[in-house]
Design a protein around this motif. Structure first.
Motif, short mmCIF file in Angstrom:
data_model
loop_
_atom_site.label_atom_id
_atom_site.label_comp_id
_atom_site.label_asym_id
_atom_site.label_seq_id
_atom_site.Cartn_x
_atom_site.Cartn_y
_atom_site.Cartn_z
N ASP A 1 0.83 -1.21 0.00
CA ASP A 1 0.00 0.00 0.00
C ASP A 1 0.87 1.26 0.00
OD1 ASP A 1 -2.19 -1.68 0.18
OD2 ASP A 1 -2.30 -1.53 2.38
N LYS A 2 0.40 2.27 -0.69
CA LYS A 2 1.07 3.57 -0.65
C LYS A 2 0.82 4.19 0.72
CE LYS A 2 1.06 8.02 -3.15
NZ LYS A 2 0.46 8.73 -4.31
N PRO A 3 1.89 4.59 1.42
CA PRO A 3 1.70 5.09 2.79
C PRO A 3 1.07 6.48 2.83
CG PRO A 3 3.99 5.30 2.14
CD PRO A 3 3.30 4.56 1.02
N VAL A 4 0.48 6.79 3.96
CA VAL A 4 -0.18 8.08 4.18
C VAL A 4 0.48 8.77 5.37
CG1 VAL A 4 -2.35 9.23 4.75
CG2 VAL A 4 -2.35 7.20 3.26
N PRO A 5 0.91 10.02 5.22
CA PRO A 5 1.58 10.71 6.33
C PRO A 5 0.62 11.09 7.45
CG PRO A 5 1.26 12.23 4.50
CD PRO A 5 0.83 10.87 4.01
N ALA A 6 1.08 10.95 8.68
CA ALA A 6 0.32 11.35 9.86
C ALA A 6 0.80 12.72 10.33
CB ALA A 6 0.47 10.29 10.95
N MET A 7 0.40 13.09 11.51
CA MET A 7 0.79 14.38 12.08
C MET A 7 2.30 14.55 12.08
SD MET A 7 -0.19 17.20 13.78
CE MET A 7 -1.80 16.87 14.51
N GLY A 8 2.79 15.67 11.52
CA GLY A 8 4.21 15.97 11.53
C GLY A 8 5.04 15.17 10.55
N GLU A 9 4.41 14.53 9.58
CA GLU A 9 5.13 13.68 8.62
C GLU A 9 4.88 14.16 7.19
OE1 GLU A 9 4.66 9.62 11.35
OE2 GLU A 9 3.55 9.83 9.46
N VAL A 10 5.75 13.70 6.28
CA VAL A 10 5.59 14.02 4.87
C VAL A 10 5.70 12.75 4.03
CG1 VAL A 10 6.48 16.37 5.13
CG2 VAL A 10 8.06 14.53 4.57
N LEU A 11 5.00 12.75 2.90
CA LEU A 11 5.10 11.66 1.93
C LEU A 11 6.01 12.14 0.81
CD1 LEU A 11 4.07 8.93 0.67
CD2 LEU A 11 2.32 10.32 -0.48
N VAL A 12 7.04 11.35 0.52
CA VAL A 12 8.03 11.71 -0.49
C VAL A 12 8.04 10.66 -1.59
CG1 VAL A 12 10.50 12.10 -0.94
CG2 VAL A 12 9.46 12.91 1.20
N ARG A 13 7.96 11.11 -2.84
CA ARG A 13 8.16 10.22 -3.97
C ARG A 13 9.65 10.15 -4.23
NH1 ARG A 13 5.99 10.64 -10.26
NH2 ARG A 13 7.02 8.73 -10.95
N LEU A 14 10.20 8.95 -4.12
CA LEU A 14 11.66 8.79 -4.23
C LEU A 14 12.14 9.01 -5.66
CD1 LEU A 14 13.39 8.19 -1.76
CD2 LEU A 14 11.08 7.36 -1.46
N ALA A 15 13.29 9.66 -5.77
CA ALA A 15 13.97 9.82 -7.05
C ALA A 15 15.28 9.04 -7.07
CB ALA A 15 14.23 11.30 -7.32
N ALA A 16 15.95 8.94 -5.92
CA ALA A 16 17.22 8.22 -5.84
C ALA A 16 17.44 7.75 -4.41
CB ALA A 16 18.38 9.11 -6.28
N THR A 17 18.01 6.55 -4.28
CA THR A 17 18.35 6.00 -2.97
C THR A 17 19.68 5.27 -3.07
OG1 THR A 17 16.02 5.69 -2.34
CG2 THR A 17 17.65 4.42 -1.12
N GLY A 18 20.63 5.66 -2.24
CA GLY A 18 21.92 4.99 -2.22
C GLY A 18 21.85 3.66 -1.49
N ILE A 19 22.73 2.75 -1.89
CA ILE A 19 22.84 1.46 -1.20
C ILE A 19 23.98 1.56 -0.19
CG2 ILE A 19 23.32 -1.00 -1.44
CD1 ILE A 19 20.68 -0.27 -2.64
N CYS A 20 23.62 1.50 1.08
CA CYS A 20 24.59 1.61 2.17
C CYS A 20 24.92 0.23 2.71
CB CYS A 20 24.01 2.49 3.27
SG CYS A 20 25.06 2.68 4.72
N HIS A 21 26.14 0.07 3.25
CA HIS A 21 26.52 -1.22 3.82
C HIS A 21 25.61 -1.63 4.97
CE1 HIS A 21 28.98 -4.24 5.93
NE2 HIS A 21 29.43 -4.51 4.72
N THR A 22 25.02 -0.65 5.65
CA THR A 22 24.10 -0.97 6.73
C THR A 22 22.88 -1.72 6.21
OG1 THR A 22 24.83 0.96 8.00
CG2 THR A 22 22.69 0.02 8.58
#
Length: 369
Positions: A18-39
């Motif tokens: 499901d596409k998430p919905v932001p609650a109080m004090g939150e934002v919904l962001v459509r991702l453009a780029a995400t790095g792959i971290c060792h974590t």
């Protein structure tokens, strides 16, 4: 939306949730780029604990698509970096300015929850945990608004995403946790995204002897490209002897961006009397460190950092200003780009990660007037 999902250690699949919905004090962001971290790899493998099932990814950048009630600091259409510094703004640590070790964020984020103790990720009745209040290896992410750092719209998303975690951690490890001065010497152990950005930051701060240590020839070549004056192979070079020869007394500062058995000890042995070590990386939650007491009597200092101890809305814009000025060449770190469908291979070592940073790119979000 499509998202990477880990249901058991060592396994990643692309699923429709499901596409998430932001609650109080939150934002919904459509991702453009995400790095792959060792974590991400460590949590998927189980080397670092993570509640299951969860959606990985914590180096995201994208465009704000919606805001929850009470959000005034970012707006729809803003380009943002999703910092892993998650802070409530009102606890004891936040009051001291230690946003990266916020008492609420430090309790909720590792447990796969947002600041209110719940998750926004689900598929029908099934819930998924988040990763560090972000889970950005998905088409959309909901994050606390103060973790969404507005950036200029001309900054490439793959470059900006680096500052969400790895690049921001390396930058902050130097500018927030060391006393590097003009003419000082520094040893950086590990030349992934964190270590390479630490090298850049050390050069910006005026260090004149920058020694990079990494077993990968590709990583050492990249370290030289971004500012290392000397490179050492721990599998072939006598690291401690070489550091002493290059500095005369030991380095002023050592940064351990690896966190494997023995790397903090090597950093501690490589610094001069009165020098300092910053521990940044960790590849296994069970790792322990053993240091000699005499070194402490010689006024050596050891500290650590989570997320570079950043104040995101100050330090991320500062780093991007240096990037624009050509002094922090973050774009050099973006060595390969991939799609969301490549994520299972990237997080299970079926696809070998390149030196620098592998970045997952999504369809470019449409600009809003």
């Amino acid at each position: 939306m499509r998202a990477a999902v880990t249901r058991e250690p060592g396994s990643v699949s692309i699923e429709e949730i499901d596409k998430p919905v932001p609650a109080m004090g939150e934002v919904l962001v459509r991702l453009a780029a995400t790095g792959i971290c060792h974590t991400d790899l460590s949590m998927v493998s189980g080397a670092l604990p993570a509640p299951l099932p969860f959606v990985p990814g914590h180096e995201g950048a994208g465009v704000v698509e919606a805001t929850g009630p009470g959000v005034e600091d970012v707006g729809v259409g803003d380009h943002v970096v999703l910092s892993i510094v998650v802070s409530c703004g009102s606890c004891y640590q936040c009051g001291l300015g230690n946003l990266s070790i916020c008492e609420v964020g430090s309790a909720m984020a590792p447990g796969g929850l947002l600041l209110d103790g719940t998750t926004r990720l689900s598929n029908g009745g099934e819930e998924f945990h988040s990763l560090l209040c972000q889970s950005s290896l998905a088409e959309y992410a909901v994050v606390p608004s103060n973790s969404a750092v507005p950036i200029p719209k001309d900054i490439p998303f793959p470059v900006a995403s680096l500052l969400a975690c790895g690049g921001g951690t390396g930058f902050g490890a130097v500018v927030r946790r060391t006393t590097l001065w003009i003419g000082s010497s520094v040893v950086v152990i590990g030349c992934g995204g964190v270590g390479l950005t630490a090298i850049m930051a050390a050069k910006v701060r005026g260090a004149t002897t920058i020694i990079a240590v990494d077993p990968s020839a590709g990583a050492r070549a990249m370290a030289e490209k971004v500012g290392a004056t000397h490179v050492l192979d721990p599998d072939g070079d006598r690291v401690l002897r070489s550091v002493m020869e290059l500095t005369g007394r030991g380095a002023d500062v050592a940064i351990d961006a690896v966190g494997r058995k023995g790397t903090v000890e090597t950093a501690f042995q490589s610094i001069r009397a009165g020098g300092e070590v910053v521990a940044v990386g960790i590849d296994d939650a069970s790792n322990e460190v053993e240091l000699d007491l005499y070194g402490f009597m010689m006024q050596k200092r050891v500290t650590g950092t989570y997320a570079g101890s950043l104040v995101p809305r100050i330090d991320i814009p500062a780093a991007l200003a240096l990037y624009r000025d050509g002094r922090l060449p973050l774009d050099v770190l973006v060595s390969e780009t991939y799609t969301l469908d490549d994520v299972p291979g990237l997080l299970t070592n079926e696809i070998r990660l390149p030196p620098g940073r592998a970045v997952v790119c999504f369809d470019q979000p449409e600009e809003r007037p």
